[in-house]
Structure formats: C-alpha cells, structure tokens
Design a protein around this motif. Structure first.
Motif, PDB file in Angstrom:
ATOM      1  N   UNK A 197     -10.246  12.749  52.854  1.00  0.00           N
ATOM      2  CA  UNK A 197     -11.221  13.717  53.363  1.00  0.00           C
ATOM      3  C   UNK A 197     -12.248  14.114  52.307  1.00  0.00           C
ATOM      4  N   UNK A 198     -11.795  14.208  51.058  1.00  0.00           N
ATOM      5  CA  UNK A 198     -12.728  14.578  49.983  1.00  0.00           C
ATOM      6  C   UNK A 198     -13.828  13.518  49.845  1.00  0.00           C
ATOM      7  N   UNK A 199     -13.406  12.246  49.858  1.00  0.00           N
ATOM      8  CA  UNK A 199     -14.378  11.143  49.751  1.00  0.00           C
ATOM      9  C   UNK A 199     -15.317  11.143  50.961  1.00  0.00           C
ATOM     10  N   UNK A 200     -14.775  11.451  52.146  1.00  0.00           N
ATOM     11  CA  UNK A 200     -15.608  11.488  53.360  1.00  0.00           C
ATOM     12  C   UNK A 200     -16.652  12.602  53.269  1.00  0.00           C
ATOM     13  N   UNK A 201     -16.248  13.744  52.712  1.00  0.00           N
ATOM     14  CA  UNK A 201     -17.166  14.880  52.562  1.00  0.00           C
ATOM     15  C   UNK A 201     -18.302  14.515  51.607  1.00  0.00           C
ATOM     16  N   UNK A 202     -17.945  13.905  50.480  1.00  0.00           N
ATOM     17  CA  UNK A 202     -18.965  13.494  49.504  1.00  0.00           C
ATOM     18  C   UNK A 202     -19.857  12.393  50.080  1.00  0.00           C
ATOM     19  N   UNK A 203     -19.279  11.524  50.906  1.00  0.00           N
ATOM     20  CA  UNK A 203     -20.066  10.462  51.551  1.00  0.00           C
ATOM     21  C   UNK A 203     -21.070  11.066  52.533  1.00  0.00           C
ATOM     22  N   UNK A 204     -20.600  12.036  53.321  1.00  0.00           N
ATOM     23  CA  UNK A 204     -21.487  12.670  54.302  1.00  0.00           C
ATOM     24  C   UNK A 204     -22.654  13.376  53.599  1.00  0.00           C
ATOM     25  N   UNK A 205     -22.366  14.036  52.471  1.00  0.00           N
ATOM     26  CA  UNK A 205     -23.445  14.685  51.713  1.00  0.00           C
ATOM     27  C   UNK A 205     -24.484  13.654  51.276  1.00  0.00           C
ATOM     28  N   UNK A 206     -24.013  12.514  50.803  1.00  0.00           N
ATOM     29  CA  UNK A 206     -24.934  11.457  50.363  1.00  0.00           C
ATOM     30  C   UNK A 206     -25.756  10.918  51.535  1.00  0.00           C
ATOM     31  N   UNK A 207     -25.087  10.693  52.652  1.00  0.00           N
ATOM     32  CA  UNK A 207     -25.792  10.168  53.829  1.00  0.00           C
ATOM     33  C   UNK A 207     -26.850  11.152  54.318  1.00  0.00           C
ATOM     34  N   UNK A 208     -26.493  12.441  54.334  1.00  0.00           N
ATOM     35  CA  UNK A 208     -27.456  13.446  54.805  1.00  0.00           C
ATOM     36  C   UNK A 208     -28.610  13.618  53.813  1.00  0.00           C
TER      37      UNK A 208
END
Length: 422
Positions: free
Chosen positions: A325-336
């Motif tokens: 989940x931590x990696x997914x959160x950081x990924x979403x920030x990058x995508x946004x």
C-alpha cells in the motif's frame, strides 16, 4: 416438463464475475474456433467490487427465442462464440425441480427452452480492460447454475474459453494459469488456480485508464495477423514463455516481488514488441502509455528495487501492480503529479475504486494535486509541461475472488414477472 404446467413461470439466476489481467500474456491461437492458445498464460484476478460483470440469466416456456442485452442494449446471439457456449452448457444440463414454484425441468427439456440474458460491465467494454473475459466467464457460470450443470469451475473454464480465451481465467480468484493443453479437442486447455486472493494480499493495483474508447484492432484480428506475419511470435511461444511461466509460478508462491515485477514488465513489453512486429504493425499503446512506463521505470531504478510492475493488455491502459500500500500511495502521487486532471474534473470521478488511497496520499481536492512536489528521481529534470487530461481516470483495486451467485432478487437485471430488462 409436464404439458399441463403453466407457461407463466420464470426461473432466474444472477452472478457476478471478475475480470483479470494477464502478467504472462496470451497472444496467438492454434485453433481459431475452439480458441486454443499457442502458449500458457498467468493472470491476476481483479477485485469484483471495482471491476466485474453482473449477468442475469432466465429461462421460461413463454420465451420465444434466445435473447441477450449487454449494457442495456440488445445484441445478437448469432455469433459462433455465444452459440458454442450455449450449446456446451445445454449439453451438460441436468434435471431441475422446484416443488414450491411447481417447476420441473428434465435434462432433455433444456434443449427446447429459450433463455434471456442480461449482462452489465461496471467498466468500459472493449477498451483493453478484459471486459469480454469477465463477460463470457459470467455467462457460462450463470448458465451452468441455472441449468444445474454439475461440473467444477475448471471444466466450466474450457467452455468459457470458447467465448473468449481470457475468460477461462476469470472462473477463479487470485492468481490463475491457463494451461494451453495439447489435445486437438481442447479438453485439456483449462484454467487452474495457482494461489487465492489472500495468498499475496498486500499487493495494490492501480489502473490508469488512458482511453475508454473501443480499440482500433480487436484482439481477435490482431492475434490472427501476428501468428501469420510475425517472425518473433514463434520464438516467444516456444522459447521465452515456457521459462517465464515456471519463474512466474515460483515468484507468486514465494511472494517474490522483484522477480514478479521484472517478469511482468518484460512480458508486457515483449507482447507489444510482437504486435509491432506484425504486418501491418499493431499499436495498442500510445504516447501516454509510454510516459507511464517511463515514470515507473525511473522510480524503480531510483529505489534500487522494483516498487511497481506495469502491464498493458491490447489497449493503452496501464495496469500498475504495487508491492504494498505504501508503494501504491507513492505511485499514485507520482501519477497525479505527471498526469493531473483537467481543472473542471471532479476528483471523486478521477480516482475511483478504493478511494481510501487518496487519503493516504494526502489528497482531498484538486489544489492538493497542484501542490504535489516533483518526485525526487526527476528533481533535475522536472518536465516543463505536465500531461494534463491525458488520463481519463484511475481505478484503485487489488487481487480479488472468483465468481459468485447473487441470491438477492433485487440485484437481478431482468424482471421476475416478464423476463425482460428492468
């Protein structure tokens, strides 16, 4: 079916089936009619709470013909794929009796009874999100329940495969392998579960829907052209995929994310290379797809170990599998950061599915997206221009379960009195 029985009864079943995303791709058939693949494939089933097909099937002596509605529009059932599935299920039907409703159907009666089918996808159809996989799996699963077919989901997968190859993998949850089989009749070309959805439940999946339009080259015609014209496809099917299947099964069993990610990304890239090696070349990905890959690759390299795997089916949409989940959160920030929504976009419809990940990312509104700092791995090369509006929306999801019956009649898509869409 006793002649004196009233023609008024309607028997109905509703089921829900997930879609799946292949991490080792199926591309190419050795038999077009039976839909037999030239290589094994492995997929992850997606949580049906976010991506699924719901299908209601009904039977009644009052129905005059087989009819089907897909996403509220009536469609023809004349195609070979629908006919194959209907024929195979009817051939395996068994006696059915409901004394309370006064319904008695013998095994042979099913051949003469017509069905009504209503199916609804909660995600875009034919946009490279495996809607046909969920659709045919749900059709076969619900018809099998309606007609009292006693075979297990493995055997049913061989029927669903005749509707859409990937559909066989949607009959199970978690991680699933489609065994290509060797028999000419396809009897051993079935799906087998590798691990259920709880086995590796820390994985989080983000789908970047680049386009929800129908694709230019359908998977069916694309595959056919590849098998005939690509010099690479034979090498892929015979030399590359068998080794990757063994490595991927091992990575899943051991929850070895670095190996899983490396195989997933490599296989997606090779699948698209084979598409480009086809004559004329097939381009399923677009510039936005490539930018998403670049974003993931830069971050993974900066971290020294993969945080996220990417995979693309026959379309431009990116399926990103984060290690936790931590990696997914950081990924979403990058995508946004790279792909902010247009200023008139409602955040609620820009990130759908499991929205709690937005909270983890510290995003409550569009201003929070505007305020996102550039990711550290691009600090010296911050793009002058962000790719605003290039992504239609994001779906946050996770590995999910296989098909289920929905016993609540209020969830049926057909009306119990008429057998027609509600």
């Amino acid at each position: 079916m006793a002649a004196e029985q009233s023609k008024k009864w309607i028997l109905m079943v509703t089921a829900q089936t997930p879609t799946n995303i292949a991490v080792i791709k199926y591309w190419g058939k050795r038999d077009e009619n039976l839909i037999l693949a030239i290589n094994d494939s492995i997929s992850v089933t997606l949580d049906p709470a976010h991506l699924c097909t719901t299908t209601t099937v009904a039977v009644s002596p009052s129905f005059q013909q087989d009819r089907m509605w897909l996403n509220k529009k009536e469609i023809s059932l004349d195609g070979a794929r629908y006919q194959n599935c209907l024929r195979e299920i009817r051939a395996r039907a068994n006696d059915y009796e409901d004394e309370k409703k006064g319904i008695k159907i013998s095994k042979n009666d099913w051949q003469n009874l017509h069905v009504h089918i209503d199916s609804y996808n909660n995600f875009p159809t034919a946009a490279g999100l495996a809607s046909s996989a969920a659709g045919f799996a749900c059709l076969v699963f619900s018809l099998a329940k309606l007609m009292n077919v006693q075979e297990d989901n493995g055997r049913l997968s061989a029927i669903a495969r005749q509707g859409s190859g990937s559909a066989c993998r949607s009959l199970f949850g978690g991680f699933v392998k489609w065994v290509m089989g060797k028999e000419e009749d396809g009897s051993d070309s079935i799906a087998v579960p590798l691990a259920d959805e709880k086995h590796w439940d820390e994985l989080v999946i983000i789908i970047a829907v680049v386009s929800s339009r129908q694709k230019e080259t359908s998977s069916t015609s694309g595959m056919r052209e590849t098998v005939v014209t690509s010099a690479l496809i034979d090498h892929r099917a015979k030399e590359v995929v068998p080794k990757r299947i063994i490595q991927m099964e091992e990575a899943i069993q051991n929850r070895d994310f670095p190996t899983f990610a490396q195989l997933t990304c490599s296989d997606s890239n090779q699948f698209h290379a084979v598409c480009m090696d086809t004559s004329p070349p097939i381009f399923y990905m677009n510039d936005t797809s490539h930018r998403v890959i670049s974003c993931v690759e830069k971050w993974n390299r900066a971290e020294g170990t993969p945080q996220v795997a990417y995979t693309f089916d026959a379309g431009p949409n990116a399926v990103l599998i984060a290690r936790n989940r931590k990696a997914a959160t950081l990924m979403l920030q990058r995508l946004l950061f790279h792909f902010p929504p247009n200023s008139d976009t409602d955040l609620d419809s820009y990130v759908i599915g499991d929205k709690s990940i937005l909270k983890d990312a510290g995003i409550k509104d569009l201003n929070d997206i505007e305020a996102l700092p550039p990711p550290p791995e691009i600090k010296d090369k911050v793009p002058a221009q962000k790719c605003k509006g290039e992504i239609s929306y994001f779906i946050c999801t996770r590995p999910g379960r296989g098909p289920v019956l929905l016993p609540d009649e209020s969830q049926a898509l057909l009306c119990l009195e008429t057998g027609l869409p509600k």
